[in-house]
Scaffold this motif. Structure first.
Motif, short mmCIF file in Angstrom:
data_model
loop_
_atom_site.label_atom_id
_atom_site.label_comp_id
_atom_site.label_asym_id
_atom_site.label_seq_id
_atom_site.Cartn_x
_atom_site.Cartn_y
_atom_site.Cartn_z
N VAL A 126 -13.61 -4.06 1.43
CA VAL A 126 -13.03 -5.12 0.61
C VAL A 126 -12.43 -4.53 -0.67
N SER A 127 -13.15 -3.62 -1.29
CA SER A 127 -12.66 -3.00 -2.53
C SER A 127 -11.38 -2.20 -2.28
N ALA A 128 -11.28 -1.60 -1.12
CA ALA A 128 -10.13 -0.74 -0.81
C ALA A 128 -8.80 -1.47 -0.88
N ILE A 129 -8.79 -2.75 -0.53
CA ILE A 129 -7.51 -3.48 -0.52
C ILE A 129 -7.01 -3.77 -1.93
N TYR A 130 -7.87 -3.59 -2.92
CA TYR A 130 -7.49 -3.83 -4.32
C TYR A 130 -7.34 -2.53 -5.11
N GLN A 131 -7.26 -1.40 -4.41
CA GLN A 131 -7.11 -0.11 -5.08
C GLN A 131 -5.78 -0.02 -5.82
N LEU A 184 -1.99 -0.22 -4.54
CA LEU A 184 -1.61 0.58 -3.38
C LEU A 184 -1.09 -0.32 -2.26
N TYR A 185 -1.64 -1.52 -2.18
CA TYR A 185 -1.22 -2.50 -1.18
C TYR A 185 -0.72 -3.71 -1.97
N GLU A 193 0.31 -9.75 2.36
CA GLU A 193 0.35 -9.33 3.77
C GLU A 193 -0.26 -7.94 3.96
N GLU A 194 0.08 -7.02 3.05
CA GLU A 194 -0.47 -5.66 3.14
C GLU A 194 -1.97 -5.66 2.93
N LYS A 195 -2.42 -6.44 1.96
CA LYS A 195 -3.86 -6.54 1.70
C LYS A 195 -4.58 -7.12 2.93
N ALA A 196 -4.04 -8.19 3.49
CA ALA A 196 -4.65 -8.84 4.65
C ALA A 196 -4.71 -7.89 5.84
#
Length: 115
Positions: free
Chosen positions: A14-19, A26-27, A31-34
């Motif tokens: 979960v944390s990775a999508i908000y890097q 980064l995303y 759409e990229e986060k999802a």
């Protein structure tokens, strides 16, 4: 038992999508986060059981919370059977196929697409 975490890898997914890097996501798009959320939760096997089901649910939940689960005409952006197929494809994919898998998902859920 479905939903019992094995380790801290779920939190990491979960944390990775908000890097960020240098102050930039980064995303950058929803759409990229999802797409990355679906990919990371599916691949990380964070739970004792139900990893693919949990990943698919979180993907839909994330889309709903961000207002893009449905297109402007009220139709779901991803049919249930397509989500099952995507999740299974991610599960059996090789790490070097990650970028391709992400592109497929992003293109499928792109809010500019009309269903």
């Amino acid at each position: 038992m479905v939903g019992r975490e094995k380790d801290d890898s779920f939190r990491s997914s979960v944390s990775a999508i908000y890097q960020t890097f240098d102050g930039k996501d980064l995303y950058p798009g929803i759409e990229e986060k999802a797409a990355h959320l679906l990919y990371f939760v599916t691949k990380n096997h964070s739970f004792a059981d139900g990893n693919k089901r949990i990943a698919a649910f979180l993907f839909l939940y994330f889309l709903e919370r961000n207002g893009i689960l449905y297109s402007s005409n009220g139709k779901k952006r991803v049919a249930d059977n397509a989500l099952v197929a995507l999740t299974l494809m991610i599960a059996v994919s090789k790490p070097e196929e990650k970028d391709t898998m992400i592109k497929v998902i992003v293109n499928l859920i792109n809010k500019n697409n009309q269903c």
